[in-house]
Design a protein around this motif. Structure first.
Motif, short mmCIF file in Angstrom:
data_model
loop_
_atom_site.label_atom_id
_atom_site.label_comp_id
_atom_site.label_asym_id
_atom_site.label_seq_id
_atom_site.Cartn_x
_atom_site.Cartn_y
_atom_site.Cartn_z
N TRP A 94 0.84 -1.20 0.00
CA TRP A 94 0.00 0.00 0.00
C TRP A 94 0.88 1.26 0.00
O TRP A 94 0.58 2.24 -0.68
N ILE A 95 1.98 1.22 0.75
CA ILE A 95 2.90 2.36 0.80
C ILE A 95 3.59 2.54 -0.53
O ILE A 95 3.65 3.66 -1.08
N TYR A 182 9.11 8.17 -4.38
CA TYR A 182 9.42 8.04 -2.96
C TYR A 182 8.11 8.06 -2.16
O TYR A 182 7.25 8.92 -2.36
N PRO A 183 7.92 7.12 -1.22
CA PRO A 183 6.65 7.03 -0.49
C PRO A 183 6.40 8.21 0.45
O PRO A 183 7.33 8.88 0.91
N ARG A 184 5.14 8.42 0.76
CA ARG A 184 4.73 9.50 1.67
C ARG A 184 5.18 9.22 3.10
O ARG A 184 5.02 8.09 3.58
N PRO A 185 5.66 10.21 3.80
CA PRO A 185 6.04 10.02 5.21
C PRO A 185 4.89 9.54 6.08
O PRO A 185 5.09 8.74 7.00
N GLN A 656 -3.82 14.94 -0.43
CA GLN A 656 -3.12 15.13 -1.70
C GLN A 656 -1.61 14.96 -1.57
O GLN A 656 -0.92 14.81 -2.56
N GLY A 657 -1.08 14.97 -0.34
CA GLY A 657 0.33 14.69 -0.16
C GLY A 657 1.18 15.88 0.20
O GLY A 657 2.30 16.04 -0.30
N ALA A 658 0.69 16.74 1.09
CA ALA A 658 1.50 17.87 1.54
C ALA A 658 2.77 17.41 2.23
O ALA A 658 3.81 18.08 2.16
#
Length: 942
Positions: A94-95, A182-185, A656-658
């Motif tokens: 999922w990540i 690169y995955p989201r933190p 949205q990925g801030a």
């Protein structure tokens, strides 16, 4: 209430608990014992966010009463599948595959997928999709494709065909993470269920009072009296709050600007005092010890009212004899013109081909999975602190202060981890409600709306009626356009001026049209107020102009793609507003689409049958980047004692990925320091800790925050840099008396100009994004049901900062576009109260064949060459579907959505040879008379 002691095997361990077997659901019990990874969205078993595995079967725990759970049952929740230090393959997948956007639905999906792989470790993609459809796992963000990708990859690991290491993302050898996957933190916390959203936070505030709202449930009335006496005597009730308890002016002061506005934006009451304007107006709020007590007492609040005529459609309020709905301003309170080139009457008269039509875009609900949730309290420094889903923290501070009666500088806004918004959370009503409640009770408060309440209270995309006329010469080159568009702003004027501007900027985009007139109008009704929604104001325009483009192409006898190709902007062309662009990518975009389009057209011709007709539709789209003239953003970068860097901002994250945007911008801007991604810390979305970066709206954040980050990074590195080119440590900076924290600023002043109120000419925003959509559809003739077989987007949003985030926005935008085209609506107040009732598109409504391709033209003023992205992806995909329906079966849907019964009726009329009356809406005035009057009576600017 009958209590029951139970022993359950939860996540492999025996747990003893006591519950009310009649009223408690399994989700209630799991969340009460701290397993808040099990989310509750709809509360009625429609969204799957609450999915758990009960005795080997995936079930929706929000509707499973405890009386129906057997003693000793075995239950698996997201917390029992994996932990942050020991991920399950599904969680890692999922990540890696971008399955996490807002993340609210993520635990339910992963649990559901675990249930599938437990019984079928080698599913096909369609079996995965059918499983999620069967178990009603709903996602509003991702377009579903990344979720299926993740399941298929995790299955490989489970089967031993791939290792976890092979599944993981590897940082490129050059160490650069900008322009990568690169995955989201934030993804790690969300896939493991340990991320607390608003309702989770409220549950973990034991001292907080729970709130319940009392809705007007009538759309137009005079409020005569409120009786709270019985409610006040109910168990657990501390206070029933009405407008009399509001210490300020009881208004949201959301300004409406512009020389042509006849309203000031101060018309939205926080709690109704004398007049009800919509069904979702709030008359009172109950504060009690528990949620159940608050809701029980809210049912006892009664009020008297005098019913007034309800005007739920602006065709009624624009009628010549319509009464004035709000005494503070006329029904049509903004009427803004667009004037370009020569007299369109003469040009159209002399043009070889002309088409015209009237179109309606519906009141589209955002249909987030997490209903609105808010908390408020006074912090240890006496600040009134509000935790909410807001996408505009600084704006919220400013527009509620006078209304609640509290100094703006002492209001602290914190954004909770947010289960999506898509724009509605710019509206500050619920933050104001909890602020009033905590001031009235002097105690912390929390509220989570039911899904029905959420539907009635929150704003929607503004419905719009439009009339348009488009002309071209004998070779197909556009010569002129005339149009009028009236937006139904509903019960209040919030952000009306910004919306109306979109009607002047995106009708007829992205085409070179030398001559045009238009009117864009804001109109009141007694329906839900309209608010921001991805693509704000533009989908309504494209419903009109992108259908006119197809209609005109047919009249000329040209292919729709080739007709667009000869008319899209080319170097030096100007928009209807007279502005030129930094980049002109539409020719390249259409060139890239052409082979896909030709293949799709051939496929449709080959596979179409008399019973199931197939077709292909396309639509172009364009959207602005930045909010308007003089847009401003601030961030800060601070060097820490251990050599790491902290980035401080209020780049609101609605899913949205801030977080990933902040990380990749910072990593790229500080490249000379050689920091690893894990050496960059994020301190975000708390106005007490970070500077105001501006709203996550107008596709502005990546552009504005990115440029501010570069500015801060340059200051920090200049301060750190020694004469020999090396960099000082934190201790060396302190020793030398050099500051270690720097404020970065981005400002568009000088880059932009406001629209002229007499002509609509100007360029209010710094950048633009462009795209084209192609939909393959199948229409079942017997029923009128439309199925979207594939949807594709070719887009240019500049250099892509993070592919997972931008692809996610694209897939999500196209998902919403399909919903807008076919099913979604909030018109019937009694029916459109739930996800299913409002036409939510589940996974088998959205094609697995959903794709995005990029042309990455660097933007000269953009950070690292980037622009914005989100809203272009929801500009016109719905029209690609509608145009596809026409291509398939020859009927044109001019009033959305294209429900089966509507398509079927038109097909029947066509088969019988009956003429379909082509409506022309009366939108309050004659277009030419109004434009002539405006020309003769210009307003003064400034």
């Amino acid at each position: 209430m009958a209590k029951r002691k139970m022993m359950l095997l939860i996540n492999g361990a025996e747990r003893m608990l006591v519950c009310d077997q009649e009223s408690d659901t399994l989700s209630d019990v799991l969340r009460r014992i701290g397993l808040t990874g099990t989310k509750v969205g709809c509360g009625t078993g429609q969204c799957g966010a609450c999915s758990v595995i009960l005795d080997g079967k995936v079930i929706r725990s929000c509707t499973k009463k405890m009386k129906n759970v057997e003693y000793g049952s075995e239950i698996t929740t997201i917390e029992g599948i994996g932990s942050p230090t020991h991920l399950h393959p599904l969680q890692l997948a999922w990540i890696v595959y971008g399955g996490v956007q807002c993340g609210f639905c993520t635990p339910g999906f992963i649990v559901s997928a675990k249930g599938l792989l437990d019984i079928n470790p080698s599913p096909t993609r369609q079996e995965v999709r059918d499983w999620f459809q069967k178990h009603r796992n709903a996602c509003r963000c991702t377009g579903y494709k990344p979720l299926v990708d993740a399941v298929m990859a995790a299955a490989k690991v489970i089967r031993g065909e791939m290792t976890m290491e092979e599944l993981s993302f590897d940082i490129p050898e050059d160490g650069r993470i900008y322009n990568t996957r690169y995955p989201r933190p934030a993804a790690l916390a969300k896939v493991t269920g340990v991320c607390d959203y608003g309702d989770d936070i409220g549950m973990k505030m034991p001292e907080a009072l729970h709130l319940a709202v009392v809705l007007a449930r009538v759309s137009h009335a005079k409020l005569l009296a409120i009786d709270t006496s019985e409610a006040e005597q109910m168990p657990g009730v501390e206070k029933v709050i009405t407008h009399k308890d509001v210490k300020g002016i009881n208004r949201i002061t959301f300004p409406v600007g512009g020389a042509r506005a006849k309203a000031n934006g101060f018309d939205h009451e926080i709690l109704v005092s004398d007049k009800i304007y919509r069904y979702g107006d709030i008359v009172a709020v109950v504060a009690a010890r528990t949620k159940k007590e608050a809701r029980a007492a809210a049912e006892k609040v009664t009020f008297e009212y005098e019913q007034l005529p309800e005007y739920l459609n602006i065709l009624e309020t624009m009628a010549i004899d319509a009464p004035q709905i709000n005494p503070e301003y006329p029904n049509i309170y903004i009427e803004a013109p667009l004037v370009k080139g020569q007299d369109t009457r003469e040009v159209i008269k002399n043009s070889a081909h002309v088409v015209e039509g009237s179109f309606y875009s519906q009141r589209q609900p955002h249909l987030v999975i997490e209903p609105d949730t808010d908390q408020a309290y006074f912090d240890d420094e006496g600040r009134l602190t509000i935790q909410c889903k807001s996408l505009a923290l600084g704006l919220t501070q400013g527009v509620i202060g006078a209304g609640i009666g509290f100094p703006v500088e002492k209001i602290r806004i914190i954004e909770n981890p947010t289960g999506a918004s898509f724009g509605y959370a710019i509206s500050p009503l619920m933050p104001a409600i909890v602020a009033v409640a905590t001031m009235a009770t002097e105690k912390p408060v929390t509220i989570t709306l039911s899904y029905e309440e959420h539907q009635h209270i929150t704003g929607k995309r503004a419905p719009a009626f439009s009339n348009g006329k488009l002309a071209c010469d004998e070779k197909g080159k556009l010569t002129a356009m005339e149009y009028e568009i009236a937006y139904d702003k509903g019960s209040c004027t919030e952000a009306a001026d910004v919306l109306i501007q979109k009607g002047l900027r995106f009708m007829g985009a992205p085409y070179a049209i030398p001559n045009a007139i238009g009117l864009s109008k804001a109109v009141i009704s007694n329906h839900a107020h309209s608010t921001a929604y991805r693509g704000f104001g533009s989908p309504q325009c494209y419903t009109c102009s992108e259908q006119l483009m197809d209609m005109l192409a047919e009249k000329v006898g040209m292919d729709p793609l080739e007709f667009r190709y000869i008319n899209v902007y080319r170097e030096g062309d100007r928009s209807l507003n007279g502005n030129q662009f930094d980049t002109y990518p539409m020719v390249e975009i259409l060139d890239k689409l052409r082979p896909h389009y030709q293949e799709a057209m051939a496929r449709a011709k080959k596979e179409s049958t008399p019973e199931r007709k197939r077709g292909v539709g396309i639509a172009s789209g364009e959207y602005n980047v930045t909010s308007g003239p003089n847009d401003h953003a601030e961030v800060a970068l601070g060097l820490n004692p251990d050599g790491t860097v902290t980035h401080y901002n209020t780049w609101e994250d609605q899913g949205q990925g801030a977080d990933i945007g902040t990380l990749v911008h910072t990593h790229e801007a500080l490249k000379p320091l050689g920091l690893r991604p894990d050496q960059i810390h994020l301190c975000m979305n708390d106005t007490a800790l970070a500077p105001i970066t501006g709203p996550a709206a107008g596709s502005r954040s990546h552009y504005m925050a990115g440029n501010a980050t570069i500015n801060a990074a340059e200051q920090l590195m200049n301060a750190m840099r020694k004469e020999d080119g090396t960099y000082r440590t934190y201790d060396e900076m302190v020793s030398a008396g050099i500051p270690t924290k720097y404020l970065g600023i981005s400002d568009t002043t000088g880059q932009t100009t406001d629209l002229d109120p007499n002509t609509g000419q100007g360029n209010p925003t710094a950048e633009y994004t462009f795209g084209v959509f192609m939909a393959e559809v199948e229409v079942e003739v017997a029923t009128g049901k439309t199925t979207v077989l594939s949807i594709k987007c070719i887009a240019d949003v500049g250099v892509v900062g993070n592919f997972l985030a931008v692809e996610g926005q694209a897939f999500g935008g196209m998902e919403h576009g399909i919903g807008m085209a076919l099913s979604e609506d909030y018109d019937d107040i009694q029916k459109h109260t739930s996800l299913i009732g409002s036409g939510f598109p589940f996974i088998n409504t959205i094609p697995d064949n959903i794709s995005i391709e990029f042309i990455e033209t660097p933007r000269p003023t953009g950070p690292h060459g980037s622009s914005g992205c989100a809203e272009a992806f929801q500009s016109s995909p719905h029209v690609a579907v509608i145009n596809g329906i026409y291509n398939a079966c020859g009927v044109r849907i001019k009033e959305l959505p294209a429900r089966p019964e509507k398509v079927k009726a038109l097909l029947a009329a066509k088969a019988e040879g009956r003429e379909i009356e082509d409506k022309k809406y009366f939108l309050g005035s004659d277009l030419h008379e109004t434009i002539d009057y405006i020309k003769a009576n210009p307003v003064t600017v400034g």
